[in-house]
Design a protein around this motif. Structure first.
Motif, mmCIF file in Angstrom:
data_model
loop_
_atom_site.group_PDB
_atom_site.id
_atom_site.type_symbol
_atom_site.label_atom_id
_atom_site.label_comp_id
_atom_site.label_asym_id
_atom_site.label_seq_id
_atom_site.Cartn_x
_atom_site.Cartn_y
_atom_site.Cartn_z
ATOM 1 N N ASP A 262 36.491 41.407 44.168
ATOM 2 C CA ASP A 262 35.961 41.135 42.539
ATOM 3 C C ASP A 262 36.084 42.349 41.748
ATOM 4 O O ASP A 262 36.122 43.571 42.177
ATOM 5 C CB ASP A 262 34.410 41.128 42.931
ATOM 6 N N ASP B 120 36.053 35.124 49.618
ATOM 7 C CA ASP B 120 35.325 35.644 48.767
ATOM 8 C C ASP B 120 34.571 34.681 47.747
ATOM 9 O O ASP B 120 35.135 34.154 46.985
ATOM 10 C CB ASP B 120 35.918 36.978 47.955
ATOM 11 N N GLU B 121 33.398 34.431 48.118
ATOM 12 C CA GLU B 121 32.623 33.584 47.006
ATOM 13 C C GLU B 121 32.581 33.918 45.550
ATOM 14 O O GLU B 121 32.398 35.100 45.454
ATOM 15 C CB GLU B 121 31.303 33.279 47.641
ATOM 16 N N ASP B 122 33.122 33.149 44.636
ATOM 17 C CA ASP B 122 33.086 33.333 43.152
ATOM 18 C C ASP B 122 32.565 32.454 42.609
ATOM 19 O O ASP B 122 32.502 31.036 42.914
ATOM 20 C CB ASP B 122 34.677 33.751 42.939
ATOM 21 N N ASP C 16 32.143 38.770 48.484
ATOM 22 C CA ASP C 16 31.267 38.025 48.896
ATOM 23 C C ASP C 16 31.602 37.091 49.916
ATOM 24 O O ASP C 16 31.778 36.121 49.689
ATOM 25 C CB ASP C 16 30.491 37.358 47.802
HETATM 26 CA CA LIG Z 1 32.759 37.176 44.563
#
Ligand SMILES: [Ca+2]
Ligand SMILES: [Ca+2]
Length: 217
Positions: A58, A117-119, A70
């Protein structure tokens, strides 16, 4: 496009990925149900524990400020898929989740793990891992840090247990006791026994009038 590719792959895997199978009887005495719905060879209990030193994917202020990730995991055994919770802004996340998957065939079945990685838009890839289930069956218990593939850094801590199925309930008390002792680590509770239900056929089912209306209007 990517979306329609995913849908097509999902449809194909719903029919063709183990434990699904296409049955062609070559001799008449074979019990079709036995072939199509065999009893699993074992159960793989996956303790999805933690990761360390993951890549930060990020950025803020148009990429000037580097942030963290994340992270969450997608865990796949044949057509069984589990998804972990997301740990926000952490390169050393601790998930401490447990999943149980039925294993029908090996060789041919692997444990596949991908971290992301959650976006808000498209999630970033954080690494992958493939584990041959033959290894797990041989060792019975693996508690290891695995280096992630396809990325420059990051490792994943897994505990993998291979459970065999017993034909009788003789050891059930022992199993229940050991599961209770293990309870601190498990979130959703662990299985002690497997109920296999074979639905042969149904007759005289009620007609769905909603469907009829739609068809004739
Ligand atoms: Ca993220
Ligand atoms: Ca990102």
């Amino acid at each position: 496009s990517g979306l329609s590719d995913t849908i097509i792959l999902d449809i194909i895997s719903n029919y063709l990925v183990l434990p699904n199978r296409i049955t062609v009887p070559l001799v008449s005495e074979v019990e079709i149900a036995q072939l199509r719905f065999p009893i699993p060879k074992g159960v793989l209990r996956i303790h999805f524990i933690e990761a360390q030193d993951l890549e930060g994917k990020d950025t803020y202020l148009k990429g000037i400020v580097k942030g963290k990730s994340d992270p969450y995991g997608i865990i796949r055994v044949g057509n069984q898929i589990f998804q972990s919770k997301v740990i926000k802004e952490n390169l050393n996340p601790k998930w401490n989740e447990v999943y149980e998957a039925l294993v029908y065939e090996h060789p041919g079945q692997e444990l596949e793990i991908e971290l992301f990685d959650e976006d808000p838009d498209k999630d970033d890839f954080l690494g992958s891992l493939m584990i041959d289930l033959i290894e797990v069956e041989k060792e019975r218990l693996l508690d290891e840090w695995f280096t992630l593939d396809e990325v420059s850094k990051g490792k994943l801590h897994l505990k993998l247990e291979w459970l065999t199925l017993m034909p009788t309930a003789e050891n059930l008390d022992k199993v229940l006791t050991s599961i209770r002792a293990d309870k601190d680590q498990a979130n959703d509770g662990l299985s002690s026994a497997l109920l296999i239900l074979y639905l042969d056929s149904a007759r005289n089912l009620p007609v769905s009038y909603i469907l009829m209306d739609t068809l004739f209007s």
